[in-house]
Design an enzyme around this catalytic site. Sequence first.
Site, PDB file in Angstrom:
ATOM      1  N   ASN A 117      -1.595   3.497  13.976  1.00 55.76           N
ATOM      2  CA  ASN A 117      -2.993   3.774  13.682  1.00 55.76           C
ATOM      3  C   ASN A 117      -3.329   5.182  14.185  1.00 55.76           C
ATOM      4  O   ASN A 117      -3.085   5.495  15.348  1.00 55.76           O
ATOM      5  CB  ASN A 117      -3.867   2.721  14.362  1.00 55.76           C
ATOM      6  CG  ASN A 117      -5.322   2.841  13.979  1.00 55.76           C
ATOM      7  OD1 ASN A 117      -5.928   3.890  14.165  1.00 55.76           O
ATOM      8  ND2 ASN A 117      -5.891   1.774  13.473  1.00 55.76           N
ATOM      9  N   HIS A 144      -4.813   3.404   9.092  1.00 58.94           N
ATOM     10  CA  HIS A 144      -4.352   2.251   9.871  1.00 58.94           C
ATOM     11  C   HIS A 144      -2.832   2.353   9.961  1.00 58.94           C
ATOM     12  O   HIS A 144      -2.200   3.125   9.236  1.00 58.94           O
ATOM     13  CB  HIS A 144      -4.758   0.956   9.171  1.00 58.94           C
ATOM     14  CG  HIS A 144      -6.188   0.586   9.369  1.00 58.94           C
ATOM     15  ND1 HIS A 144      -6.711  -0.593   8.912  1.00 58.94           N
ATOM     16  CD2 HIS A 144      -7.209   1.231   9.987  1.00 58.94           C
ATOM     17  CE1 HIS A 144      -7.990  -0.675   9.233  1.00 58.94           C
ATOM     18  NE2 HIS A 144      -8.320   0.432   9.877  1.00 58.94           N
ATOM     19  N   GLU A 186      -0.375   0.453   8.989  1.00 58.13           N
ATOM     20  CA  GLU A 186       0.374   0.154   7.770  1.00 58.13           C
ATOM     21  C   GLU A 186       0.243   1.286   6.757  1.00 58.13           C
ATOM     22  O   GLU A 186       1.224   1.634   6.090  1.00 58.13           O
ATOM     23  CB  GLU A 186      -0.128  -1.159   7.154  1.00 58.13           C
ATOM     24  CG  GLU A 186       0.044  -2.362   8.056  1.00 58.13           C
ATOM     25  CD  GLU A 186      -1.149  -2.621   8.986  1.00 58.13           C
ATOM     26  OE1 GLU A 186      -1.232  -3.741   9.505  1.00 58.13           O
ATOM     27  OE2 GLU A 186      -1.983  -1.707   9.187  1.00 58.13           O
ATOM     28  N   SER A 232      -2.107  -8.458  12.360  1.00 60.94           N
ATOM     29  CA  SER A 232      -2.378  -8.943  11.013  1.00 60.94           C
ATOM     30  C   SER A 232      -3.058  -7.849  10.171  1.00 60.94           C
ATOM     31  O   SER A 232      -4.050  -7.273  10.603  1.00 60.94           O
ATOM     32  CB  SER A 232      -3.283 -10.172  11.118  1.00 60.94           C
ATOM     33  OG  SER A 232      -3.578 -10.699   9.851  1.00 60.94           O
ATOM     34  N   CYS A 238      -5.378  -5.771   7.707  1.00 55.59           N
ATOM     35  CA  CYS A 238      -6.764  -5.891   7.246  1.00 55.59           C
ATOM     36  C   CYS A 238      -6.805  -5.930   5.715  1.00 55.59           C
ATOM     37  O   CYS A 238      -5.767  -5.848   5.044  1.00 55.59           O
ATOM     38  CB  CYS A 238      -7.579  -4.706   7.764  1.00 55.59           C
ATOM     39  SG  CYS A 238      -7.185  -3.155   6.914  1.00 55.59           S
ATOM     40  N   CYS A 276      -5.178  -2.661   4.123  1.00 54.49           N
ATOM     41  CA  CYS A 276      -3.721  -2.628   4.215  1.00 54.49           C
ATOM     42  C   CYS A 276      -3.093  -3.739   3.379  1.00 54.49           C
ATOM     43  O   CYS A 276      -2.040  -3.548   2.767  1.00 54.49           O
ATOM     44  CB  CYS A 276      -3.299  -2.716   5.673  1.00 54.49           C
ATOM     45  SG  CYS A 276      -3.897  -1.302   6.636  1.00 54.49           S
ATOM     46  N   ASP A 284     -12.949   0.446  14.003  1.00 47.68           N
ATOM     47  CA  ASP A 284     -11.684   0.352  13.261  1.00 47.68           C
ATOM     48  C   ASP A 284     -11.687  -0.809  12.281  1.00 47.68           C
ATOM     49  O   ASP A 284     -11.111  -0.697  11.201  1.00 47.68           O
ATOM     50  CB  ASP A 284     -10.518   0.208  14.252  1.00 47.68           C
ATOM     51  CG  ASP A 284      -9.179   0.454  13.570  1.00 47.68           C
ATOM     52  OD1 ASP A 284      -8.937   1.603  13.150  1.00 47.68           O
ATOM     53  OD2 ASP A 284      -8.396  -0.506  13.459  1.00 47.68           O
TER      54      ASP A 284
END
Length: 145
Positions: free
Chosen positions: A39, A50, A52, A77, A79, A82, A142
Site C-alpha cells: 500500500n 492499495h 494489490e 482481504s 477491497c 482490488c 484507506d
Amino acid sequence: MDKFLQAAIDEAKKGLDNGGIPIGSVLVIDGRIVGRGHNQRIQKGSAVLHAEMDCLENSGRLTASDYRRATLYSTLSPCDMCSGAILLYGVPKVVVGENQTFCGPEEYLQSRGVELVVHNDPECRQIMESFIQKNPKLWNEDIGE
C-alpha cells in the site's frame, strides 16, 4: 509458513517502515513471484495504490493467459477496487493473510469463480490491529470511511 504469503508480509512491513499502511501483496505465476507491492497511498499521495494495485502495476503488462495461471497473495482481504482488478484480469486464486480486521467482497469473488484461501495468519492480524489502533484516521481514509 507459505513462502509467498511471507513475501507479502515482507512487503507489508516495507510499507510500514516507509510510513505507509502495512498491507502487502505478491503475484505468483508458475511458482515464481512476478510482481510485488505494498500500500502506497500515503507515500505517493495516491487514491488507488492499495497493495494489490501496486503489485499488479509492478508486475507489468501480462497476457490474459498469464493472469489465468496466477495466484495473488495479499496480507489482507482485498477491497472492492482490488477485487475488481482481480476479476477484470481473471486471476483465478487469491490467498489472504487475514480477513478479521477488514473483509472485502469475498463472497462476490467466490461467486465469480475465484478460489479464495484465507489463512487467518496471526502476524498479518497483529500488524493490522496495531496499525489501526495507532492510526484510525489513516485507516478509515484507506477503506473509504
